[in-house]
Design a protein around this motif. Sequence first.
Motif, PDB file in Angstrom:
ATOM      1  N   TYR A   1       0.833  -1.193   0.000  1.00 43.23           N
ATOM      2  CA  TYR A   1       0.000   0.000   0.000  1.00 43.23           C
ATOM      3  C   TYR A   1       0.878   1.259   0.000  1.00 43.23           C
ATOM      4  O   TYR A   1       2.002   1.258   0.516  1.00 43.23           O
ATOM      5  CB  TYR A   1      -0.920   0.021   1.231  1.00 43.23           C
TER       6      TYR A   1
ATOM      7  N   ASP B   1      -8.779  -3.733   2.520  1.00 45.06           N
ATOM      8  CA  ASP B   1      -8.337  -2.775   1.501  1.00 45.06           C
ATOM      9  C   ASP B   1      -7.941  -1.428   2.104  1.00 45.06           C
ATOM     10  O   ASP B   1      -8.122  -0.389   1.489  1.00 45.06           O
ATOM     11  CB  ASP B   1      -9.428  -2.581   0.443  1.00 45.06           C
ATOM     12  N   CYS B   2      -7.392  -1.442   3.312  1.00 46.50           N
ATOM     13  CA  CYS B   2      -6.928  -0.230   4.002  1.00 46.50           C
ATOM     14  C   CYS B   2      -8.014   0.836   4.102  1.00 46.50           C
ATOM     15  O   CYS B   2      -7.759   2.037   3.923  1.00 46.50           O
ATOM     16  CB  CYS B   2      -5.680   0.336   3.325  1.00 46.50           C
TER      17      CYS B   2
ATOM     18  N   GLN C   1      -3.674   0.842  -3.234  1.00 48.00           N
ATOM     19  CA  GLN C   1      -2.959  -0.439  -3.201  1.00 48.00           C
ATOM     20  C   GLN C   1      -2.177  -0.627  -4.498  1.00 48.00           C
ATOM     21  O   GLN C   1      -2.639  -0.290  -5.585  1.00 48.00           O
ATOM     22  CB  GLN C   1      -3.923  -1.604  -3.013  1.00 48.00           C
TER      23      GLN C   1
END
Length: 374
Positions: free
Chosen positions: A296, A331-332, A345
């Motif tokens: 990321y 997915d952060c 990402q």
Amino acid sequence: MTDHTPESEHTAGTAVRLDQGHVQGTGGVPDRFENPGLPPHVHRAADLDDRAARRAERIVAGLFGLSMVGTLIFLVAYFLVDVETQTFVPVVGRTSLSNVLLGVGLALALLGIGLGAVQWAKTLMPDEESVEERHPLRSSQEARDGFVETMMEGGEKAQLTRRPILKGAFLGSMALFPLPLVLQVAGSLGPLPKNDLSVTWWNGRRDEQTGLIVKPEKKLRLMTDPENKPIRPGEVTIGSVFHVMPEGLLEEHGTHKLTEKGKAAVLLMRLKPEDFQDTPGGRKAQEWGYQGIVAYSKICTHVGCPVGLYEQTTHHLLCPCHQSTFDVTNDCEVIFGPAKRPLPQLKITVENGYLVADQPFQEPVGPSFWERES
């Protein structure tokens, strides 16, 4: 026992209660106070001698001129001096010539206006003491009608009409001074994402001569920072974090190397497959990773601070500046703090035994107040 202590000793050092409206030792509050008057007015040299007045005028104009010179230095440094150019400053050491000139120019611009205004007030503006009796706060129509006349009279007393050099220098310095502030606020927010933040070294390098993007001929390997070594999947263990740069960037010697490093910085970590959430974000995180290894952007989407703290037990990435927290298992996505967008990402895979970027970021990196595309 009889106390023979005098009454004066009983009252010494003891607060004596006073009746409301009375002052001790006066017998009460007087009906009115005597007007103390004003001290004799002392005339200044510029009030009595026209040569002294002209000399004061030149000093004030010179100070305003100094402010204009400072503003021009700021503008020249802003537009013409490369931020990478270095100079030596005593005590500070080697630093950016652009920063030095910007600071000196802005300081002179402020100092010139401030000292000029003070000198003008102390030498040329009226300083006669006056007494104005208190009157009702309601303005009469005559007061409104006389406002313009009063302002014109004030300008005459300030000698604006008699001394055009002074007026021109003052107006010139005030007209130029806001330019550095406008440039700092509007011009220093950085380039638009379509011109810069959507293009990182993972997309390709920008040719310094033409400004065009030269795409890489092959998929770029992920290199450790600062060792500049390629990474094998087996080297990324559970709980470890790698600070990663794209292949070739650490060997670059161009003037924009630091900028490119800041945009392309990536955090690499490994999770167990079962740690990812069964959500669209969790599934995407796995698909864009490799056997639980995910990458990321390191730039926080709040104001661009470096995200550098990874908590293994919760799989959270934390930005130390304003505590924005991102969930690596989903997915952060942002779960706490002021950030409004997840971290972009980087899709990775393996070639010849090393981790490589399968495709670059699909949206601009950096602060979320810039436009983004999914």
